[in-house]
Design a protein around this motif. Structure first.
Motif, PDB file in Angstrom:
ATOM      1  N   UNK A  81     -29.926 -35.529  58.966  1.00  0.00           N
ATOM      2  CA  UNK A  81     -30.033 -35.579  57.507  1.00  0.00           C
ATOM      3  C   UNK A  81     -31.477 -35.728  57.039  1.00  0.00           C
ATOM      4  N   UNK A  82     -32.357 -36.198  57.907  1.00  0.00           N
ATOM      5  CA  UNK A  82     -33.722 -36.390  57.401  1.00  0.00           C
ATOM      6  C   UNK A  82     -34.773 -35.447  57.996  1.00  0.00           C
ATOM      7  N   UNK A  83     -34.508 -34.866  59.151  1.00  0.00           N
ATOM      8  CA  UNK A  83     -35.572 -34.067  59.771  1.00  0.00           C
ATOM      9  C   UNK A  83     -35.895 -32.749  59.049  1.00  0.00           C
ATOM     10  N   UNK A  84     -34.910 -31.941  58.639  1.00  0.00           N
ATOM     11  CA  UNK A  84     -35.280 -30.627  58.085  1.00  0.00           C
ATOM     12  C   UNK A  84     -36.244 -30.714  56.904  1.00  0.00           C
ATOM     13  N   UNK A  85     -36.017 -31.648  55.987  1.00  0.00           N
ATOM     14  CA  UNK A  85     -36.921 -31.676  54.833  1.00  0.00           C
ATOM     15  C   UNK A  85     -38.305 -32.190  55.252  1.00  0.00           C
ATOM     16  N   UNK A  86     -38.346 -33.059  56.251  1.00  0.00           N
ATOM     17  CA  UNK A  86     -39.655 -33.499  56.732  1.00  0.00           C
ATOM     18  C   UNK A  86     -40.432 -32.312  57.307  1.00  0.00           C
ATOM     19  N   UNK A  87     -39.759 -31.483  58.103  1.00  0.00           N
ATOM     20  CA  UNK A  87     -40.440 -30.326  58.688  1.00  0.00           C
ATOM     21  C   UNK A  87     -40.886 -29.362  57.591  1.00  0.00           C
ATOM     22  N   UNK A  88     -40.028 -29.168  56.586  1.00  0.00           N
ATOM     23  CA  UNK A  88     -40.375 -28.250  55.501  1.00  0.00           C
ATOM     24  C   UNK A  88     -41.620 -28.739  54.749  1.00  0.00           C
ATOM     25  N   UNK A  89     -41.707 -30.049  54.526  1.00  0.00           N
ATOM     26  CA  UNK A  89     -42.911 -30.596  53.879  1.00  0.00           C
ATOM     27  C   UNK A  89     -44.165 -30.299  54.705  1.00  0.00           C
ATOM     28  N   UNK A  90     -44.063 -30.450  56.003  1.00  0.00           N
ATOM     29  CA  UNK A  90     -45.233 -30.172  56.871  1.00  0.00           C
ATOM     30  C   UNK A  90     -45.629 -28.700  56.776  1.00  0.00           C
ATOM     31  N   UNK A  91     -44.633 -27.817  56.778  1.00  0.00           N
ATOM     32  CA  UNK A  91     -44.927 -26.376  56.715  1.00  0.00           C
ATOM     33  C   UNK A  91     -45.648 -26.059  55.402  1.00  0.00           C
ATOM     34  N   UNK A  92     -45.135 -26.623  54.322  1.00  0.00           N
ATOM     35  CA  UNK A  92     -45.778 -26.394  53.016  1.00  0.00           C
ATOM     36  C   UNK A  92     -47.213 -26.888  53.014  1.00  0.00           C
ATOM     37  N   UNK A  93     -47.413 -28.054  53.587  1.00  0.00           N
ATOM     38  CA  UNK A  93     -48.740 -28.637  53.551  1.00  0.00           C
ATOM     39  C   UNK A  93     -49.713 -27.826  54.424  1.00  0.00           C
ATOM     40  N   UNK A  94     -49.241 -27.299  55.559  1.00  0.00           N
ATOM     41  CA  UNK A  94     -50.096 -26.427  56.372  1.00  0.00           C
ATOM     42  C   UNK A  94     -50.434 -25.148  55.612  1.00  0.00           C
ATOM     43  N   UNK A  95     -49.439 -24.609  54.917  1.00  0.00           N
ATOM     44  CA  UNK A  95     -49.672 -23.357  54.181  1.00  0.00           C
ATOM     45  C   UNK A  95     -50.627 -23.542  53.010  1.00  0.00           C
ATOM     46  N   UNK A  96     -50.786 -24.782  52.573  1.00  0.00           N
ATOM     47  CA  UNK A  96     -51.677 -25.041  51.440  1.00  0.00           C
ATOM     48  C   UNK A  96     -53.147 -25.135  51.869  1.00  0.00           C
ATOM     49  N   UNK A  97     -53.401 -25.104  53.175  1.00  0.00           N
ATOM     50  CA  UNK A  97     -54.797 -25.113  53.646  1.00  0.00           C
ATOM     51  C   UNK A  97     -55.450 -23.785  53.275  1.00  0.00           C
ATOM     52  N   UNK A  98     -56.795 -23.746  53.193  1.00  0.00           N
ATOM     53  CA  UNK A  98     -57.463 -22.471  52.923  1.00  0.00           C
ATOM     54  C   UNK A  98     -56.984 -21.416  53.928  1.00  0.00           C
ATOM     55  N   UNK A  99     -56.805 -20.192  53.444  1.00  0.00           N
ATOM     56  CA  UNK A  99     -56.187 -19.159  54.272  1.00  0.00           C
ATOM     57  C   UNK A  99     -56.911 -18.977  55.600  1.00  0.00           C
ATOM     58  N   UNK A 100     -58.227 -18.992  55.543  1.00  0.00           N
ATOM     59  CA  UNK A 100     -58.995 -18.727  56.767  1.00  0.00           C
ATOM     60  C   UNK A 100     -58.787 -19.846  57.807  1.00  0.00           C
ATOM     61  N   UNK A 101     -58.437 -21.016  57.317  1.00  0.00           N
ATOM     62  CA  UNK A 101     -58.137 -22.128  58.232  1.00  0.00           C
ATOM     63  C   UNK A 101     -56.742 -21.952  58.848  1.00  0.00           C
ATOM     64  N   UNK A 102     -55.774 -21.607  58.002  1.00  0.00           N
ATOM     65  CA  UNK A 102     -54.409 -21.380  58.529  1.00  0.00           C
ATOM     66  C   UNK A 102     -54.407 -20.225  59.522  1.00  0.00           C
ATOM     67  N   UNK A 103     -55.327 -19.273  59.299  1.00  0.00           N
ATOM     68  CA  UNK A 103     -55.369 -18.102  60.165  1.00  0.00           C
ATOM     69  C   UNK A 103     -55.972 -18.419  61.532  1.00  0.00           C
ATOM     70  N   UNK A 104     -56.625 -19.563  61.655  1.00  0.00           N
ATOM     71  CA  UNK A 104     -57.152 -19.941  62.967  1.00  0.00           C
ATOM     72  C   UNK A 104     -55.984 -20.025  63.960  1.00  0.00           C
ATOM     73  N   UNK A 105     -56.155 -19.435  65.140  1.00  0.00           N
ATOM     74  CA  UNK A 105     -55.026 -19.370  66.085  1.00  0.00           C
ATOM     75  C   UNK A 105     -54.427 -20.751  66.411  1.00  0.00           C
ATOM     76  N   UNK A 106     -55.266 -21.766  66.477  1.00  0.00           N
ATOM     77  CA  UNK A 106     -54.726 -23.085  66.812  1.00  0.00           C
ATOM     78  C   UNK A 106     -53.945 -23.700  65.662  1.00  0.00           C
ATOM     79  N   UNK A 107     -54.495 -23.565  64.458  1.00  0.00           N
ATOM     80  CA  UNK A 107     -53.791 -24.110  63.302  1.00  0.00           C
ATOM     81  C   UNK A 107     -52.493 -23.336  63.083  1.00  0.00           C
ATOM     82  N   UNK A 108     -52.565 -22.015  63.262  1.00  0.00           N
ATOM     83  CA  UNK A 108     -51.359 -21.222  63.011  1.00  0.00           C
ATOM     84  C   UNK A 108     -50.318 -21.497  64.102  1.00  0.00           C
ATOM     85  N   UNK A 109     -50.785 -21.884  65.284  1.00  0.00           N
ATOM     86  CA  UNK A 109     -49.833 -22.252  66.345  1.00  0.00           C
ATOM     87  C   UNK A 109     -49.014 -23.485  65.915  1.00  0.00           C
ATOM     88  N   UNK A 110     -49.713 -24.427  65.313  1.00  0.00           N
ATOM     89  CA  UNK A 110     -49.014 -25.637  64.853  1.00  0.00           C
ATOM     90  C   UNK A 110     -48.012 -25.274  63.749  1.00  0.00           C
TER      91      UNK A 110
END
Ligand code: ADP
Ligand code: K
Ligand code: MG
Length: 467
Positions: A81-110
């Motif tokens: 009941x609690x994990x899916x929304x926690x993961x979704x929050x993390x995904x959103x927060x990663x996607x909010x990083x500057x695009x060139x940072x998210x595009x880094x292979x290591x960051x995008x791996x996470x």
């Protein structure tokens, strides 16, 4: 499957082994894990749900092991009941990083790891876990989740180091403070269910022949040790950090433990183990660099007076585990409230065997005092930035014998999570250590006597007595 239980003992300094063993098991099992594709709509919908404020009471709400079949199913459903929304929050927060940072292979791996983990949970999203068979599959999903995210720290560190031209140090610290605090909770929820699974009645036949009586006598409730001895953890960490020093520099500072070395408390050994290891690495390194290895590092274990833990100014208003320490970057502005286990227990039907809060259960403050020369006032301001380090391999090679290797921060990252077998260099030890300490209401304070040495105060909150 059989060896999993054995490796999930979570007995302090050896906690890294569970993950290694887990990975072998998980790789075999990964094929059998179902996934469902994650859409943007899934993420939006899940991330719009409020985050559940994780408390230690949550981790104990299903009662003391061995768990009954019903309690185990409850644990699985609570986790779900609690994990899916926690993961979704993390995904959103990663996607909010500057695009060139998210595009880094290591960051995008996470980022992809989070999407993968969410895809393994979605098949369960519209159902409850009602049979033990489903519970076994769900535990495999949890094992996959824990394993998938085990190298996050080193991967993110490498990613942000590579992308440092495109993002400021304070932006990195703000992101990581939020992200890594949230990760602590998410891992804990997954690991707790796995640990409960392997100490429950329905699966006792999987438990390496360990009898129920041993589980009953154990001081563990999943990953929580209700009779944790900080002194023992310190000795284990001293041993490990000492070996790194001997290997790399040919010397090993000594540690004197004074105060109340036999104090016990209810806490999570793998958290304490992480924090103490990082603090000892810092003190050992400073001591060796200052050529003071003849001066023992003095560690005082001071249990808080009983009255203090009762009045507990932290109760109800202490910093919540996932609130960012720095500025307003908190991902969750809920008030975590009391972390005493009994308050959660009272709310839970499952926990008749958890007795009321014991007044004698105290917090502990651990002071680590070294003669390593202290920290300059200028550097004191930067200690809590992720990535801030004064580690310089040339300097170390000058001052110590047998160092030799010319390693860079990037090389060191490949050495393992959080610097692994190296003494320093990532600059993550203090900020991440503080995130762990604060997770359940403790903290870390550093006091430098520039030119002489450093005192580090690690305070841990007593979390209530579970009977
Ligand atoms: P790292 O150890 O990888 O450099 P940390 O966050 O653990 O990262 O520490 C950051 C910096 O703080 C260290 O590089 C060091 O300069 C300083 N520091 C931390 N602890 C001590 C200590 N006990 N004595 C002297 N300096 C310290
Ligand atoms: K740092
Ligand atoms: Mg360090």
């Amino acid at each position: 499957m059989l060896s999993l239980r054995a490796v999930l003992r979570h007995d302090g300094p050896t906690y890294k082994q569970p993950l290694t063993a887990l990975s072998k098991v998980t790789r075999q099992q990964a094929r059998s894990i179902q996934t469902r594709q994650v859409t943007d709509g899934d993420i939006q919908q899940l991330a719009s749900r409020p985050l559940h404020p994780l408390t230690l009471a949550d981790l104990c709400r299903h009662g003391r092991p061995p768990l009954s079949a019903q309690a185990l199913l409850n644990s699985a459903n609570f986790t779900l009941s609690i994990l899916p929304s926690r993961l979704a929050h993390r995904i959103q927060s990663l996607r909010a990083l500057p695009y060139i940072v998210v595009a880094n292979p290591n960051v995008s791996k996470i980022h992809n790891n989070y999407v993968h983990s969410l895809s393994t949970l979605l098949p369960y999203a519209e159902q409850r876990i009602e049979t033990l068979e489903q519970e076994i599959q769900f535990t495999e999903v949890m094992a996959d989740l824990v394993q998938t995210h085990s190298n996050t720290i080193s991967t993110l560190a490498r990613g942000f180091l590579e992308a440092r031209k495109y993002i400021t140090a304070s932006e990195v610290t703000r992101f990581l403070d939020e992200h890594l605090r949230a990760r602590i909770g998410t891992r804990l929820i997954g690991e707790q269910h796995i640990a409960l699974h392997f100490s429950s009645q329905p699966h006792s036949e999987l438990s390496d022949g360990v009898d129920q009586e041993r589980i009953r006598q154990s001081s563990y409730i999943g990953v929580i040790d209700t009779a944790l001895r900080p002194g023992e953890i310190i000795r284990g960490c001293e041993q490990m950090v000492g070996e790194i020093c001997e290997l790399k520099y040919g010397v090993r500072p000594t540690v004197n433990i004074i105060g109340s070395p036999d104090t016990t408390m209810a806490h999570i050994p793998m958290h304490l183990d992480y924090v103490i290891t990082e603090l000892l690495k810092n003190s050992f390194r400073a001591t060796i660099e200052a050529g003071m290895e003849k001066e023992p590092i003095e560690i005082t274990i001071a249990p808080a007076p009983a009255s203090e833990s009762e009045t507990s100014d932290m109760k109800g208003k202490h910093r919540t585990g996932e609130e960012s320490h720095s500025d307003g970057a908190a991902i969750s502005n809920y008030d975590q409230g009391s972390v005493d286990i009994a308050s959660g227990a009272n709310k839970s039907e499952e926990s008749a065997n958890i007795k009321s809060f014991d007044e004698g259960t105290r917090g502990v403050t651990i002071r680590i005092r070294d003669r390593g020369g202290g920290i300059s006032p200028e550097n004191c301001a930067k200690l809590w930035d992720y990535g801030f380090t004064t580690f310089n391999e040339d300097e170390i090679n000058d001052k110590t014998t047998g160092g030799g290797s010319n390693i860079t921060a990037l090389d060191m990252i490949s050495g393992g999570a959080g610097g692994g077998s190296s003494l320093a260099g990532l600059g993550y030890g203090l900020p991440l250590g503080r995130a762990y300490a604060e997770y359940f209401g403790g903290g870390i304070a550093v006091q430098s006597l520039w030119g002489w040495g450093t005192d580090v105060y690690l305070s841990l909150r007593g979390v209530g007595k579970i009977e």
